[in-house]
Design a protein around this motif. Structure first.
Motif, PDB file in Angstrom:
ATOM      1  N   ALA A 166       0.808  -1.210   0.000  1.00 34.28           N
ATOM      2  CA  ALA A 166       0.000   0.000   0.000  1.00 34.28           C
ATOM      3  C   ALA A 166       0.848   1.272   0.000  1.00 34.28           C
ATOM      4  N   LEU A 167       1.857   1.339   0.865  1.00 36.25           N
ATOM      5  CA  LEU A 167       2.689   2.540   0.928  1.00 36.25           C
ATOM      6  C   LEU A 167       3.499   2.726  -0.342  1.00 36.25           C
ATOM      7  N   HIS A 168       4.010   1.633  -0.889  1.00 33.32           N
ATOM      8  CA  HIS A 168       4.759   1.716  -2.145  1.00 33.32           C
ATOM      9  C   HIS A 168       3.851   2.184  -3.284  1.00 33.32           C
ATOM     10  N   CYS A 169       2.611   1.721  -3.274  1.00 29.29           N
ATOM     11  CA  CYS A 169       1.640   2.135  -4.283  1.00 29.29           C
ATOM     12  C   CYS A 169       1.384   3.639  -4.213  1.00 29.29           C
ATOM     13  N   LEU A 170       1.111   4.157  -3.019  1.00 23.65           N
ATOM     14  CA  LEU A 170       0.848   5.584  -2.871  1.00 23.65           C
ATOM     15  C   LEU A 170       2.069   6.427  -3.202  1.00 23.65           C
ATOM     16  N   ALA A 171       3.256   5.920  -2.847  1.00 26.64           N
ATOM     17  CA  ALA A 171       4.490   6.650  -3.174  1.00 26.64           C
ATOM     18  C   ALA A 171       4.697   6.731  -4.680  1.00 26.64           C
ATOM     19  N   GLN A 172       4.418   5.645  -5.386  1.00 26.27           N
ATOM     20  CA  GLN A 172       4.558   5.633  -6.841  1.00 26.27           C
ATOM     21  C   GLN A 172       3.558   6.575  -7.503  1.00 26.27           C
TER      22      GLN A 172
END
Length: 326
Positions: A166-172
């Motif tokens: 989830a955090l990697h998705c939002l960062a991308q």
């Protein structure tokens, strides 16, 4: 609703929103939870349990294109995910609710209780308004959380996957589209959450009163579970077409192609291509999970609050049962 379940079962009054209609006077002081009065913490704990695998089925049915129809219905989608991705495929996107649901539910119940107190009178209208206010405020967290959940649920499995969590998705998304990209679908989320939470709190209040959920009442727990599950179903039915639009907007551009210019364009294109039935896509899987999730949350909250309070003696005198808030 959740706090009302505990109030009715335990026979004590939490410092919540609402006195019984027609009663005058101040609120009774409720039990202390984890060292301070907090009717919000247990709903937050219970909310972590509320992401069953039918949500993945719902989202995939909502966003699939009629030109590339992949699933024929709820059961076929469920079987296809199991066959192609194993049982883990049903829990894609679970990390995003785990990150946000505890805080969201705490925020919702806190805002609802305080809004109802500020409105000054427990009435059906104020129940709806307090719930709607709570639903609107939590969108700030809910929208990015659901964006990440939707993208994770729809991405390809294995080496082709784009996001690690989830955090990697939002960062991308933030890196490519900025803050606006992270809040994709915010308006449609507001249009869904604001009235649906109003319906949720209002329906639970009406049902618990109608069923006679008073301390010591016969079949009290089944009545509370019935009220909670039914309120969950009614809240979903009230704004479900908006949820379809929200899912489509948040999934748009996942594989590099932007299809919709906004809410109106999404509604127009979806209707022209697939007719009115497109706005009921995934409804069966949503209702299948809505009742047990909302009903089970009551039991969870009751257990958590019971353990939190410990062997505290009940106050003397008649207790107030206030089945009036979510």
């Amino acid at each position: 609703m959740l706090c009302a379940a505990f109030r009715a079962i335990s026979g004590v009054s939490l410092p919540n929103s609402s006195e019984p209609r027609g009663r005058k006077g101040g609120h009774q002081r409720g039990p202390e939870v984890f060292g301070h009065e907090s009717p919000c913490l247990p709903p937050g704990v219970a909310g972590v349990l509320g992401h069953p695998f039918f949500d993945t089925v719902k989202v995939r049915l909502q966003v699939q294109s009629v030109e590339k129809l992949q699933y024929r219905g709820t059961l076929h989608c469920f079987q296809s995910i199991l066959r192609q991705e194993s049982v883990l495929g049903l829990y894609k996107g679970l990390g995003s609710p785990l990150l946000g649901l505890t805080f969201i539910n705490a925020l919702v119940f806190g805002v609802q209780g305080n809004t109802l107190r500020a409105l000054g009178r427990d009435s059906p209208r104020n129940q709806f308004l307090a719930g709607a206010a709570a639903g609107a405020i939590q969108c700030v967290i809910c929208c990015p959380m659901e964006l990440a959940k939707t993208r994770l649920q729809l991405q390809d499995a294995g080496a082709a996957r784009e996001y690690r969590g989830a955090l990697h998705c939002l960062a991308q998304i933030y890196r490519r589209e900025g803050l606006r990209g992270v809040n994709r679908g915010m308006v449609s989320t507001l249009l869904r959450e604001t009235p649906s939470f109003g319906v949720y709190f209002l329906a639970y209040d009406a049902l618990t009163r109608g069923l006679g959920c008073e301390p010591g009442a016969r079949l009290l727990v089944p009545k509370l579970l019935l009220a909670g599950g039914t309120a969950g179903i009614l809240s979903w039915l009230s704004t479900y077409p908006v949820d379809v639009v929200k899912s489509r907007l948040q999934a748009d551009g996942l594989r590099g192609v932007q299809r919709y210019r906004g809410i109106v364009d999404c509604v127009r294109q979806s209707y022209v291509a697939e007719g009115w039935r497109v706005f009921t896509r995934g409804l069966a899987s949503t209702l299948l999970r809505a009742f047990p999730v909302n009903a089970a949350t009551f039991a969870t909250v009751t257990v958590v609050l019971s353990y939190a309070r410990g062997p505290e003696p009940r106050p003397e005198g008649p207790a107030l049962a206030q089945p009036s808030s979510l």
